[in-house]
Scaffold this motif. Structure first.
Motif: not given
Length: 647
Positions: A213-215, A323-327, A394-395, A448-449
């Protein structure tokens, strides 16, 4: 963004067997010439979770749990914690042991090597005959670990870099396809000798998943002391106190005394029907500066659907995270896709940085003129933890706000910006504004990070702007490390700026220092290793530039005001500023005597810049085709950041 590139462990070529192993690895795993092109097939490997007492030995089976096509070859490197574990044996699936870890083992070709100093096991296997191929449910091998007598109780994860084919690679039978292999489990839980831990039974619960995965999926932090008895604490939902809806415990994690707030997830979920907007976890006056707020995936997913945010408030700072930024869904897929939302823990933390990071920040400041570190660096982190495995968040898709509380009697006017430390030892700007307080001033950082942030004082001026209209804007951005001089302590405010230079200034102002995702720019005139290569890639990844129809970017050409406004209008989406609609565009352009001369492709971007007050024109003219100057660039970028509330 404070990321130190880890040195990739490689096999030591000091023995003939290992030399053969390395050569064998490079020959086996590239796809065979003429092999059919296909989507990678799916496989799933499980490192069985185990418990073991300190001083005892445990056997960890490695099993091919799922596969669509039998496996004929694999290569893996398993990293382990040498402070707690040591490898005492490796057994292939046929039962032959490998006490030297360097020789070929039958049947088929099984190679193994252990580096007990760096803490990794490297295994390569190739099935030479059909009867050797490995099918679903069959064991690959076992590893025998001994928990050291002085091992700290807690969870230790057997880690694999799933994104590196040198460390993790599987191939199916002919025709040869690469197998997309996921990893499950691999947690070794060490207990004290008197705790009754079973050295041979698997831990309870289903295995966690770890996939490429990306992270990267890594091991979760290990608590180095037993938490004290928990106590009930109050939290706030939409500003209303919710008594006994969370518990607090204190433990030592990575040598830091840490307070962890465990939210009663079901109680908070029940508030969603009342319009949940904000979940506040205040942890102040505890005597511990490191604070972690813990929510499960079900609650985070519910908050995501309600457009709610979680706020962690501490004596050190505040972290406000939508919370939407946690994905959540993406994170669960990275954990293997089988994890229940209720079992995934999201940890949102504010932690004072360790001594190594503090020293790195001070060293970076010492290399810059007239620069002082005002406040010690702070780590803002979000992690998803599931059965000993961890994914770092992280992003984000939009700017996320963090606040650092300044020490008492620290003057906020002596802060020019917040910074992040890069791997190369340089410090870079992140959008920061200072808020005056009755007792303590505070610095609000938007990014943004996630990263490690510090605050600096870096006043700057130039000899040729003392009477220039742009002086305030230039000095502000120079003190933020956004613009640089032209040499000999001059700025050359009226000099034209190139397309590459304008892009770089805008990115620095926005705090965008690396591409959002992997991108391959195809511009014919952007040379590798040029000073602007990273800036161009970053701008492309965020959708800020697109180049010309002939596939060029023309980095060294002077940029026009219309072109600059086009790039800025695209940045407006990132900072959530509204653009001009069709009717507004016509009216705004008509208010200038040369508005009709603005070309169609630039009409909406120029009008949007006018709408937000980023450009004003001169003598009733826009002069859209004129070159933009360095002073004008500084003014526009500063206005953009101020209008967005970032500075």
């Amino acid at each position: 963004m404070l990321q130190t590139k880890k040195k990739r462990p490689r096999l030591r070529k000091t023995m003939s067997g290992l030399i053969m192993l390395t050569l064998f690895s490079s020959l086996v795993f590239p796809l065979s010439a003429g092999a059919e092109s296909s989507q990678p097939s799916f496989s799933q490997v499980e490192f069985t979770n185990k418990n073991v007492q300190a001083g005892q030995t445990v056997t960890v089976p490695v099993v091919l749990k799922e596969t669509e096509i039998p496996i004929k070859a694999y290569n893996m490197q398993i990293n382990y914690d040498t402070s707690a574990l040591e490898v005492v044996g490796i057994t292939p699936r046929t039962g032959n042991t490998n006490p030297s870890f360097t020789t070929v083992i039958s049947p088929a070709d099984f190679y193994a090597n252990v580096n007990s100093e760096e803490g990794w096991v490297r295994i390569i296997w190739v099935g030479t005959e059909q009867q050797d191929w490995i099918s679903k449910g069959e064991q690959l091998f076992t590893i025998q670990f001994k928990a050291k007598n002085n091992a700290t109780p807690g969870q230790k994860l057997l880690k694999v870099n799933l994104n590196d084919s040198e460390h993790w690679h599987f191939e199916n039978v002919e025709p040869v396809y690469e197998a997309s292999a996921q990893l499950m489990g691999g947690t070794i839980t060490i207990t004290t000798a008197s705790s009754g831990g079973n050295s041979s039974s698997p831990s309870t619960g289903s295995s966690g998943g770890g996939s490429a995965a990306p992270s990267p999926v890594t091991s979760a932090p290990t608590t180095s002391s037993t938490p004290v008895a928990t106590k009930g604490v109050d939290i706030y939902v939409n500003g209303q106190k919710q008594e006994q809806s969370a518990t607090a415990s204190t433990s030592t994690i990575d040598n830091k005394v840490t307070t962890t707030i465990h939210v009663d997830n079901n109680k908070v979920i029940n508030q969603v029907g009342n319009g949940l907007r904000t979940l506040l976890l205040p942890v102040t006056g505890t005597g511990t500066n490191a604070v972690v707020g813990e929510l499960n995936g079900k609650l985070v997913k519910t908050m995501e659907g309600s457009n709610a945010q979680v706020v962690i408030q501490t004596d050190t700072g505040t972290y406000t995270l939508p919370a939407s930024q946690i994905k959540v869904d993406q994170i669960v897929r990275q954990l293997g896709g089988s994890a229940s939302l209720e079992d995934v823990k999201f940890q949102i933390s504010i932690v004072p940085s360790n001594d190594t990071k503090k020293a790195a920040i001070e060293a970076a400041a010492s290399k810059m003129n007239n620069t002082t570190v005002i406040a010690a660096p702070v780590d803002f982190e979000v992690k998803a933890v599931y059965q000993g495995q961890q994914v770092d968040v992280n992003r984000f898709n939009s700017y996320v706000e963090r606040t650092i509380i300044l020490p008492k009697d620290t003057d906020g006017s002596k802060i020019t910006t917040g910074v992040v430390l890069q791997a190369d030892g340089t410090m870079l700007h992140v959008p920061t504004k200072v808020i005056k307080g009755t007792t303590n001033d505070a610095a609000v950082i938007n990014s943004l990070t996630n990263s490690t942030y510090a605050l600096i004082y870096h006043p700057a001026t130039f000899t040729d702007i003392s009477n220039h209209w742009s002086r305030t804007d230039v000095e502000d951005l120079a003190s933020r490390l956004v613009v640089e001089g032209a040499g000999d302590n001059t700025f050359a405010p009226d000099r034209s700026i190139t397309r590459a230079e304008f892009t770089a200034v805008l990115l620095r102002g926005l705090g965008l220092h690396s591409p959002e995702s992997a991108v391959t720019t195809t511009f014919t005139d952007v040379n590798a290793n040029s000073w602007y290569e990273n800036e161009v890639q970053t701008a492309v990844s965020y959708g800020l530039i697109s180049g010309y129809t002939d596939n060029s970017f023309r980095p060294n050409d002077e940029i026009s005001r219309a072109e600059a406004m086009t790039i800025v209008s695209r940045a407006m989406k990132l900072v959530d500023l509204a653009k001009a609609d069709a009717s507004e565009t016509a009216n705004l352009l008509d208010s200038y005597s040369d508005g009709s001369k603005v070309q169609a492709w630039a009409a909406e971007p120029v009008a949007s810049a006018i709408k937000q007050g980023l450009v004003q024109g001169a003598d009733g003219k826009l002069m859209a085709d004129a070159d933009i100057s360095r002073a004008q660039t500084a003014a526009i970028v500063k206005r953009l950041l101020a209008k967005a509330g970032l500075i």
